[in-house]
Write a protein that holds these residues in place. Structure first.
Motif, mmCIF file in Angstrom:
data_model
loop_
_atom_site.group_PDB
_atom_site.id
_atom_site.type_symbol
_atom_site.label_atom_id
_atom_site.label_comp_id
_atom_site.label_asym_id
_atom_site.label_seq_id
_atom_site.Cartn_x
_atom_site.Cartn_y
_atom_site.Cartn_z
ATOM 1 N N GLN A 149 0.913 -1.273 -0.061
ATOM 2 C CA GLN A 149 -0.012 0.012 -0.248
ATOM 3 C C GLN A 149 0.829 1.332 0.053
ATOM 4 O O GLN A 149 0.359 2.341 0.213
ATOM 5 N N ARG A 150 1.960 1.089 -0.628
ATOM 6 C CA ARG A 150 2.912 2.102 -0.382
ATOM 7 C C ARG A 150 3.513 2.917 -1.783
ATOM 8 O O ARG A 150 4.295 3.621 -1.859
ATOM 9 N N ASN A 151 2.539 2.515 -2.613
ATOM 10 C CA ASN A 151 2.774 3.123 -4.166
ATOM 11 C C ASN A 151 4.274 2.688 -4.564
ATOM 12 O O ASN A 151 5.085 3.746 -5.223
ATOM 13 N N PHE A 152 4.892 1.716 -4.256
ATOM 14 C CA PHE A 152 6.089 1.287 -4.860
ATOM 15 C C PHE A 152 6.121 0.720 -6.132
ATOM 16 O O PHE A 152 5.318 -0.003 -6.624
ATOM 17 N N LYS A 153 7.155 0.816 -6.903
ATOM 18 C CA LYS A 153 7.184 0.584 -8.124
ATOM 19 C C LYS A 153 7.968 -0.808 -8.328
ATOM 20 O O LYS A 153 7.875 -1.518 -9.429
ATOM 21 N N TRP A 154 8.924 -0.935 -7.527
ATOM 22 C CA TRP A 154 9.987 -1.905 -7.535
ATOM 23 C C TRP A 154 9.758 -3.269 -6.445
ATOM 24 O O TRP A 154 10.393 -4.027 -6.477
#
Length: 421
Positions: A149-154
């Motif tokens: 839920q952290r909007n991480f891409k990787w």
């Protein structure tokens, strides 16, 4: 080839984790972050074994399990047979150590991707380092819902998360009442106070009213505690029929020992995986581990529905003299998914690997997990995973829910301490 060009080419290949030279073995370096010492050392050892088996299958083959991706034994075919090299790092169940080790693996070891880290709190910090560095991070086991839920891409996670698992527990209780007329009158919880346990407590608090259940007492404790006397006394005073529990290995074992010492035992302990599925839990406690129900993601008795489960477990058992657990089976699967993505990328460039992970669509019959497959949504969460519940009887884990997958009936209530043979 001119010497200057050779030097430049060698530098490029080295940066990609691939050796140069006629005698050098091509390698793809993957960093793996796990608790190899400290309170999580026992489970860390099993996870390491699972990783080593997965790498060996990829690098050297397993002709008896042709359904398993990359089991032909030629390394990564789309990288000219390059072999997986695991670079281990010990985070000691410490989030700060996990972050520094992730940075070391990326900057000094030059790994092309990271896999880890079991403890949700460590996964949170280590994956932040990978995110900033632009390096793919695959998490096979950590279940804190907030990680995706952290909007991480990787960041990519193959296991289902606690939102699903806590729902599973309450769905089980709902169906148990409908099918067998069993409903606990008083419910309490005992959860460790790290990221995982704290989020689980919040989810339990949120969902209990929806399922017409009241959690009369919620007790939390430090995961590295060496005594649980006061916490268990608090639970005992609440006199619950059911205890919902989230504990890592050392504290799961300690809690059962303390329950017995203080003469406390509810009708049922419904555990949230982790320490309750570690091999050391049953090995240490013996009969005292029996009858606990724990959420799971894997069970050997499901091999009747998926032969791959037994085939790969036999390889694991023949080498390490233990069976897979829900923890080690997920770790094995995580590395297989990462290796499959690197192979499909045909490259060790971070962005190419990330895009291959985004495009992952692995069917369930290629997995040792009882899942529909592996396919990531925009948050990096696998949408095809699912949970089961198992009950420990005679030291073995038996699937008891979903009821249509059950290998045996639920035993409820648990026999009291003095009624066990």
């Amino acid at each position: 080839m001119k010497r200057s060009m050779k030097v430049r080419l060698a530098a490029v290949l080295l940066g990609a984790g691939i050796s140069m030279g006629a005698q050098a073995q091509q390698e793809v370096k993957i960093g793996v972050l796990y608790p190899l010492t400290g309170p999580g050392a026992a489970v860390g050892a099993e996870l390491r074994s699972a990783l080593e088996l997965a790498a060996d299958i990829i690098n050297n083959g397993a002709p008896g399990v042709p359904e398993l991706p990359l089991s032909a034994g030629k390394g990564l075919p789309n990288l000219k047979g390059a072999k997986i090299k695991l670079v281990f790092a010990d985070h000691q169940a410490n989030p700060q150590t996990g972050a520094s080790e992730a940075e070391r693996l990326i900057t000094q070891e030059k790994v092309v991707a990271l896999v880890g880290a079991y403890n949700s709190a460590v996964t949170a910090t280590a994956s932040q380092i990978a995110e900033r560095a632009g390096v793919p991070f695959l998490n096979p086991e950590s279940s804190s819902a907030s990680l995706t839920q952290r909007n991480f891409k990787w960041f990519f996670r193959t296991t289902p998360h606690d939102d699903l698992f806590v729902h599973n527990a309450f769905e089980f209780l709902k169906e148990l009442e409908a099918k067998k007329g069993i409903k606990p009158a008083v419910v309490a919880s005992l959860n460790e106070n790290g990221l995982w346990g704290t989020e689980t407590t919040k989810l339990q608090t949120k969902l209990a009213p929806e399922y017409k259940l009241n959690i009369a007492k919620q007790v939390m404790y430090p995961a590295k505690t060496t005594q649980l006397t006061s916490e268990v006394q608090t639970l005992k005073a609440a006199n619950p029929n059911l205890v919902l529990q989230s504990s890592y290995t050392a504290d799961a074992i300690l809690s059962i020992k303390t329950y017995k010492e203080l003469g406390f035992l509810p009708d049922m302990i419904l555990a949230n995986n982790a320490g309750f599925t570690d091999t050391d839990f049953v090995k240490t406690l013996g009969k005292d581990a029996d009858y606990v129900i724990t959420r799971e993601v894997w069970a050997l008795d499901l091999a009747s529905r998926n032969p791959l489960i037994k085939q790969v477990n036999d390889l694991f058992n023949s080498r390490y003299k233990i069976n897979f657990t829900g923890n080690s089976s997920r770790t094995f699967t995580g590395l297989m998914v990462m290796a499959d993505a690197i192979n499909r990328a045909g490259s060790t460039e971070p962005e190419a690997i990330r895009q291959a992970l985004v495009a992952t669509d692995m069917p369930g019959n290629k997995l040792i997990m009882p899942w529909k497959g592996v396919k990531f949504d925009a948050t990096g969460q696998n949408t095809l995973g699912q949970g089961i519940l198992t009950q420990i009887i005679d030291g073995k884990y038996h699937t008891v829910w979903p009821f249509n997958l059950a290998s045996r009936e639920v035993v409820w209530p648990m026999p009291k301490w003095d009624q066990r043979k």
